[in-house]
Design a protein around this motif. Structure first.
Motif, mmCIF file in Angstrom:
data_model
loop_
_atom_site.group_PDB
_atom_site.id
_atom_site.type_symbol
_atom_site.label_atom_id
_atom_site.label_comp_id
_atom_site.label_asym_id
_atom_site.label_seq_id
_atom_site.Cartn_x
_atom_site.Cartn_y
_atom_site.Cartn_z
ATOM 1 N N GLY A 22 0.831 -1.196 0.000
ATOM 2 C CA GLY A 22 0.000 0.000 0.000
ATOM 3 C C GLY A 22 0.864 1.244 0.000
ATOM 4 N N GLY A 23 0.193 2.400 0.058
ATOM 5 C CA GLY A 23 0.907 3.667 0.067
ATOM 6 C C GLY A 23 1.278 4.141 -1.320
ATOM 7 N N THR A 24 1.944 5.288 -1.366
ATOM 8 C CA THR A 24 2.408 5.868 -2.625
ATOM 9 C C THR A 24 3.917 6.016 -2.581
ATOM 10 O OG1 THR A 24 0.346 7.106 -2.931
ATOM 11 C CG2 THR A 24 2.283 7.857 -4.164
ATOM 12 N N ILE A 25 4.591 5.456 -3.598
ATOM 13 C CA ILE A 25 6.045 5.507 -3.691
ATOM 14 C C ILE A 25 6.407 6.231 -4.981
ATOM 15 C CG2 ILE A 25 8.171 4.155 -3.763
ATOM 16 C CD1 ILE A 25 6.497 1.811 -2.589
ATOM 17 N N VAL A 60 4.278 -7.000 -5.096
ATOM 18 C CA VAL A 60 3.415 -5.833 -5.028
ATOM 19 C C VAL A 60 1.980 -6.315 -4.936
ATOM 20 C CG1 VAL A 60 2.708 -3.696 -6.147
ATOM 21 C CG2 VAL A 60 5.038 -4.537 -6.460
ATOM 22 N N THR A 61 1.293 -5.988 -3.849
ATOM 23 C CA THR A 61 -0.111 -6.373 -3.682
ATOM 24 C C THR A 61 -1.042 -5.171 -3.602
ATOM 25 O OG1 THR A 61 0.089 -6.468 -1.266
ATOM 26 C CG2 THR A 61 0.567 -8.490 -2.502
ATOM 27 N N GLY A 62 -0.490 -3.970 -3.635
ATOM 28 C CA GLY A 62 -1.311 -2.771 -3.561
ATOM 29 C C GLY A 62 -0.442 -1.532 -3.605
ATOM 30 N N GLY A 63 -1.094 -0.377 -3.494
ATOM 31 C CA GLY A 63 -0.350 0.877 -3.497
ATOM 32 C C GLY A 63 -0.095 1.409 -4.886
ATOM 33 N N THR A 64 0.630 2.521 -4.939
ATOM 34 C CA THR A 64 0.955 3.195 -6.189
ATOM 35 C C THR A 64 2.455 3.375 -6.276
ATOM 36 O OG1 THR A 64 -1.157 4.403 -6.183
ATOM 37 C CG2 THR A 64 0.624 5.272 -7.564
ATOM 38 N N ILE A 65 3.029 2.970 -7.402
ATOM 39 C CA ILE A 65 4.463 3.123 -7.633
ATOM 40 C C ILE A 65 4.669 4.043 -8.835
ATOM 41 C CG2 ILE A 65 6.614 1.959 -8.227
ATOM 42 C CD1 ILE A 65 5.502 -0.549 -6.912
ATOM 43 N N ILE A 66 5.466 5.088 -8.638
ATOM 44 C CA ILE A 66 5.784 6.034 -9.703
ATOM 45 C C ILE A 66 7.296 6.061 -9.866
ATOM 46 C CG2 ILE A 66 5.621 8.419 -10.502
ATOM 47 C CD1 ILE A 66 3.171 8.696 -8.612
#
Length: 357
Positions: free
Chosen positions: A284-287, A303-309
């Motif tokens: 989870g979370g935003t990276i 990766v099971t959730g969250g946002t990766i940029i």
């Protein structure tokens, strides 16, 4: 006459011994305060020693002063800083020699601790042999020629505004005789660190549950198991942004991100945004990572959730930048969303699994 000179010389030698022990050149007095003397105004060159449990409030501006806690191992001690300013040459401003737990609380005031020269033994502005907690409503500014805060056990930050400029690590948790202790946790407050080495360094675990954290350092977060459950974290690193390496025999190197906002900006060269000698788990979370190498791992990545940029582009994968991965390719593999299997190597234990074993 000879007898008088001998007595004077003996006194000078004794003073020199005390000065060497504290790392000071100017301090000539020491005051011991107990539970009945819980409010004190600091004076130049006058050390304070606390020997029993209780809450002790300090105020005032002073040079070459160390507040030492030398209490029973079952005692809990709270230091309240109310407009305190301490400027030392070498000795720490606060030294926890013994206690069960020590808390440093800031009132809604400005407080500062400064150590201008390096001390090879008590190498921090705040040095603790035991558990230490920082909290409060005020501001604590630390400037140190060594570490900002150094503990041998656990360091917990639950509140306050903590500003640290350090020639070594900002927050340092390590016991050279025991690699199963030495942890840092942040659950509240605002932490701003500029350090020449690590922003946060722990032998075992670094856990961030909340707060606002701004780090500028060579490596900004370093430990064996790094867990981020929340918080607003900004990292500017000239080396790795987050680095999980085998510092403790009690844990597998792992970076686990479950929530929060994480923005990492990397310097040029051979640097990694998130580097793990073991595993990376993003749940989870935003990276948001800007840099040449965003991820590097030797174990598995999931990766099971969250946002990766990555460099402005949103993705659902963790690309391993490691050369010569297990499959022999330049990239060691990818952890994919959702529930992707990483190809980086065997899985590692999480903290609870490690403790159980």
């Amino acid at each position: 006459m000879m007898k008088k000179r001998t007595m004077i010389l003996a006194s000078v030698l004794l003073l020199g011994t005390l000065t060497a022990c504290t790392g000071k050149q100017e301090s000539t007095e020491s005051t011991t305060i107990s539970e009945s003397q819980q409010s004190y105004t600091l004076q130049d060159g006058e050390d304070i020693t606390i020997t029993s449990a209780g809450t002790y409030e300090f105020t005032g501006e002073a040079k070459n002063v160390t507040i030492t806690i030398k209490a029973d191992e079952t005692d809990e001690v709270e230091l309240v800083l109310d407009s305190v300013s301490i400027a030392n040459d070498e000795a720490p401003a606060v030294y926890v020699a013994s206690a069960d737990k020590v808390s440093i609380t800031t009132t809604d005031t400005q407080n500062s601790l400064q150590v201008s020269e390096e001390n090879d033994q008590l190498d921090a502005a705040i040095y603790s042999e035991d558990d230490l907690e920082l909290n409060g409503d005020g501001t604590l500014t630390i400037t140190s020629a060594s570490h900002g805060i150094s503990v041998k056990d656990s360091l917990n930050i639950t509140g306050g505004n903590i500003n640290i400029t350090a020639s070594k690590d900002g927050l340092h948790a390590e016991d050279n005789d025991d690699d199963t202790v030495g942890s840092v946790s942040v659950s509240g407050g605002a932490v701003n660190i500029t350090a020449e080495d690590d922003g946060i360094h722990a032998t075992t675990t670094v856990e961030i549950d909340g707060g606002t954290i701004d780090l500028t350092a060579a490596e900004c977060v370093e430990g064996t198991y790094i867990k981020i459950n929340g918080g607003d974290i900004t990292i500017n690193a000239s080396d790795d942004g987050i680095n999980a390496s085998q510092k403790s025999s009690a844990y597998t190197p792992t970076v686990e991100i479950n929530d929060g906002s994480l923005k990492i900006t990397m310097g040029a060269g051979d640097t990694d945004g998130i580097d793990s000698n073991g595993n990376i788990y993003v749940n989870g979370g935003t990276i948001d990572i800007t840099g040449q190498s965003t991820f590097d791992y030797d174990g598995e990545a999931k990766v099971t959730g969250g946002t990766i940029i990555e460099n402005g582009t949103e993705t659902n994968t963790i690309t391993n930048q490691s050369f010569g991965g297990p499959d022999g390719a330049q990239n060691g593999g990818e952890g994919r969303f959702p529930n992707g299997d990483g190809n980086g190597g065997p899985g590692g234990m999480r903290p609870e699994e490690s403790k159980a074993n």
